[in-house]
Enzyme design. Structure first.
Site, short mmCIF file in Angstrom:
data_model
loop_
_atom_site.label_atom_id
_atom_site.label_comp_id
_atom_site.label_asym_id
_atom_site.label_seq_id
_atom_site.Cartn_x
_atom_site.Cartn_y
_atom_site.Cartn_z
N ASN A 172 0.95 -1.08 0.11
CA ASN A 172 0.06 0.18 0.10
C ASN A 172 0.91 1.30 -0.03
O ASN A 172 2.02 1.32 -0.78
CB ASN A 172 -1.11 -0.09 1.01
CG ASN A 172 -0.79 -0.05 2.47
OD1 ASN A 172 -0.18 -1.39 2.91
ND2 ASN A 172 -0.86 0.92 3.20
N ASP A 173 0.55 2.25 0.67
CA ASP A 173 1.18 3.69 0.68
C ASP A 173 2.72 3.71 0.49
O ASP A 173 3.46 2.92 1.06
CB ASP A 173 1.19 4.46 1.93
CG ASP A 173 0.11 4.19 2.57
OD1 ASP A 173 -1.26 3.56 2.33
OD2 ASP A 173 -0.24 4.69 3.80
N ASP A 226 1.65 8.46 10.53
CA ASP A 226 1.96 8.56 9.22
C ASP A 226 2.84 10.12 9.28
O ASP A 226 2.56 11.00 8.72
CB ASP A 226 0.93 8.91 8.24
CG ASP A 226 -0.05 7.75 8.16
OD1 ASP A 226 0.57 6.67 8.68
OD2 ASP A 226 -1.17 7.56 7.72
N TRP A 275 -9.08 1.42 -0.75
CA TRP A 275 -9.24 0.50 0.58
C TRP A 275 -10.59 -0.37 0.27
O TRP A 275 -10.72 -1.36 1.01
CB TRP A 275 -9.13 1.08 1.78
CG TRP A 275 -7.79 1.33 2.26
CD1 TRP A 275 -7.22 2.69 2.29
CD2 TRP A 275 -6.81 0.42 2.74
NE1 TRP A 275 -5.65 2.48 2.86
CE2 TRP A 275 -5.79 1.00 2.85
CE3 TRP A 275 -7.02 -1.04 2.45
CZ2 TRP A 275 -4.62 0.35 3.23
CZ3 TRP A 275 -5.70 -1.62 2.99
CH2 TRP A 275 -4.53 -0.82 3.25
N PHE A 281 4.43 1.17 10.08
CA PHE A 281 3.51 1.96 9.10
C PHE A 281 4.10 3.27 8.51
O PHE A 281 5.39 3.33 8.55
CB PHE A 281 2.39 2.38 10.27
CG PHE A 281 1.05 1.35 10.57
CD1 PHE A 281 1.40 0.24 10.24
CD2 PHE A 281 -0.01 1.95 10.69
CE1 PHE A 281 0.44 -0.82 10.56
CE2 PHE A 281 -1.07 0.86 11.03
CZ PHE A 281 -0.94 -0.35 10.83
N SER A 282 3.20 3.97 7.70
CA SER A 282 3.58 4.86 7.01
C SER A 282 4.72 6.07 7.60
O SER A 282 4.48 6.13 8.78
CB SER A 282 2.54 5.50 6.15
OG SER A 282 2.03 4.42 5.14
N TRP A 316 -3.34 -7.22 2.98
CA TRP A 316 -2.65 -6.30 4.09
C TRP A 316 -2.20 -7.22 5.32
O TRP A 316 -3.05 -8.12 5.89
CB TRP A 316 -3.64 -5.14 4.58
CG TRP A 316 -3.08 -4.23 5.39
CD1 TRP A 316 -2.29 -3.05 4.98
CD2 TRP A 316 -3.13 -4.02 6.93
NE1 TRP A 316 -1.81 -2.31 6.14
CE2 TRP A 316 -2.26 -2.81 7.30
CE3 TRP A 316 -3.58 -5.00 7.77
CZ2 TRP A 316 -2.28 -2.34 8.37
CZ3 TRP A 316 -3.40 -4.52 9.36
CH2 TRP A 316 -2.61 -3.45 9.68
#
Ligand code: FRU
Length: 482
Positions: A47-48, A169, A311, A106-107, A74
């Site tokens: 993802n990101d 993030d 998503w 995470f991001s 995910w």
């Protein structure tokens, strides 16, 4: 009504012989929906985009991304890593950051610490990212002394502890006004700003977002940007601050999307000063999320990349060995629309425009279609294949909209949320509208050639589209490259 039909197959030979190849695309195919000129993970889930930075010594664009190395949905997030010299061809590297006792990864973002503010060394590459665990989300840092290939986590992690569920993030930049590092952080449905002199100790500065923009879901992946706007008459350039905020769900066509706010930043807080009552979207399709820009891009360029998915259905898309790809890279600046409002101008990065004339290994590997459509008569542009699957695009000069209908585009069966019709206003009236379409094996990215809007939608045709038809509007298809 005038109708133009071009069969891409017959154009192919013409274009390939007429153009001098500028680049050779190495086909990394392993299944029909593997993108050719979009970055996708070699295998498993993505993802990101995260931690993007440009290294001037090696002239490489670094891209890290949210990755589950154990499956195609995910899962326990890692930062995977790829580099490119031209934003088109990517080389996959070993995983850069793995989960530990603090949490999964995470991001987040990366900065080059030129003056050794953190003490890891001059020009250390410092990653700032969220670690997620059952009891909360925390911000941690790691540093690389080998140009971003391997990272050592800081022993004092986490550097900013959270006590709420959504606290994530971090996008960090050096801020001249504050004379410090500034972190933008997504916290439930607001953005918080934190400052630091050394990337290790962080102070709360302010919050933004209550009562502004879309609030149909959680806010994620924020970034504060300084963008230029050039006055059409005087040609004078001024700067405005833009805060990008991804939201999921709550996008204009369901699921995830990226909104933005235009305003002022004083080193401590951000204020939305331009049309605060309106929600502005960076992309008017369904499949462009968590857009971030490259730190340290050359020549002051603001180069962005988004995750080309949503998503609502990202985990059930009909690919087998991998899931997801990123958009093409896009350059961001600002313009003023016909009502005088500031909007983000989105233009395909020159590296992708240079693909026109690229030598493909297979037909339909690279398709870039440029059209000029009338400003006084509406036009319908249809992309189709021999199976009758089609994507219809409608430039409606009376309603002043451009829309894309993918309800008959191919396989839509994997999710009831997929069949969609997306629309953007034409923010600037033009005598003729030039539209550029980037078509890859499972995506269509449509751009106004002046950057007034962008629309990104995935498609899963059972065979590649091989025909472009335009009805009405005195259209000229003036460039087709395959
Ligand atoms: C956005 C997001 C981020 C988070 C990451 C987890 O798509 O939910 O907020 O850091 O994905 O993979």
């Amino acid at each position: 009504m005038k109708q133009i039909t071009i069969t891409l197959l017959s154009m192919t030979l013409l274009v390939l012989t007429a153009c001098q190849p500028k680049a050779t695309l190495v086909h990394q195919t392993d299944e029909p929906f593997r993108s050719v000129y979009h970055h996708s993970p070699a295998q498993f889930w993505m993802n990101d985009p995260n931690g993007m930075f440009y290294d001037e010594a090696s002239q490489l664009w670094h891209l890290y991304y949210q990755h589950n190395p154990f499956g195609t949905t995910w899962g326990p997030m890692h930062w995977a890593h790829a580099t490119s010299s031209d934003l088109v061809h990517w080389e996959q590297h070993p995983i850069a950051l793995e989960p530990d006792s603090i949490g999964t990864i995470f991001s987040g973002s990366i900065v080059i610490d030129r003056h050794n503010t953190a003490g890891f060394g001059e020009n250390a590459i410092v990653a700032i990212f969220t670690q997620s665990e059952v009891c909360g989300q925390h911000q941690s840092i790691a540093y690389s002394l080998d140009g971003g290939m391997t990272f050592t986590k800081y022993a004092g992690n986490p550097v900013l502890k959270g006590n709420i569920a959504d606290f994530r993030d971090p996008k960090v930049t050096w801020d001249e006004l504050a004379g410090k590092w500034i972190m933008t952080l997504a916290c439930q449905q607001e953005i918080r700003f934190y400052s630091s002199a050394d990337l290790k100790s962080w102070d709360y500065e302010s919050s933004f977002g209550t009562g502004l923009g879309a609030h149909g879901g959680v806010w994620e992946c924020p970034e504060l940007l300084k963008l230029q706007v050039t006055d059409a008459q005087s040609q004078m350039a001024t700067e405005k601050y833009v805060l990008l905020v991804s939201i999921n769900p709550g996008g204009p066509f369901g699921g995830s999307a990226t909104q933005y706010f235009v305003g002022e930043w004083n080193g401590h807080c951000f204020t939305c000063t331009d049309t605060p009552d309106e929600t502005k979207w960076l992309d008017y399709g369904k499949d462009n999320y968590s857009t971030f820009t490259w730190h340290n891009a050359p020549e002051g360029r603001i180069v962005s990349l988004g995750w080309m998915s949503n998503w609502q259905y990202a985990e059930v898309l009909p690919t087998v060995t991998f899931r997801s790809q990123n958009t093409i890279a896009r350059e961001l600046s600002l313009y003023t629309d016909d009502a005088g409002a500031y909007r983000v101008r989105v233009i395909p990065s020159p590296e992708f425009m240079a693909l026109k004339g690229a030598k493909a290994h297979r037909l339909a590997d690279v398709a870039i279609v440029e059209l000029t459509l009338s400003g006084t008569e509406s036009s319908v542009v249809t992309l189709s294949n021999d199976k009758g699957e089609k994507v219809m695009m409608n430039l409606d000069v009376h309603r002043r909209t451009f829309s894309m209908d993918r309800t008959a585009s191919g396989d839509c069966s994997f999710s009831t949320e997929f069949a969609a019709h997306t629309t953007t206003p034409l923010f600037v009236k033009q005598d003729t509208y030039r539209v550029i379409l980037f078509i890859d094996h499972c995506s269509i990215e449509a751009f106004d050639a002046n950057g007034y809007w962008a629309m990104t939608n995935l498609v899963f045709p059972s065979e590649p589209y091989n025909k472009v038809e335009v009805e009405g509007g005195n259209a000229t298809i003036y460039d087709v490259n395959i």
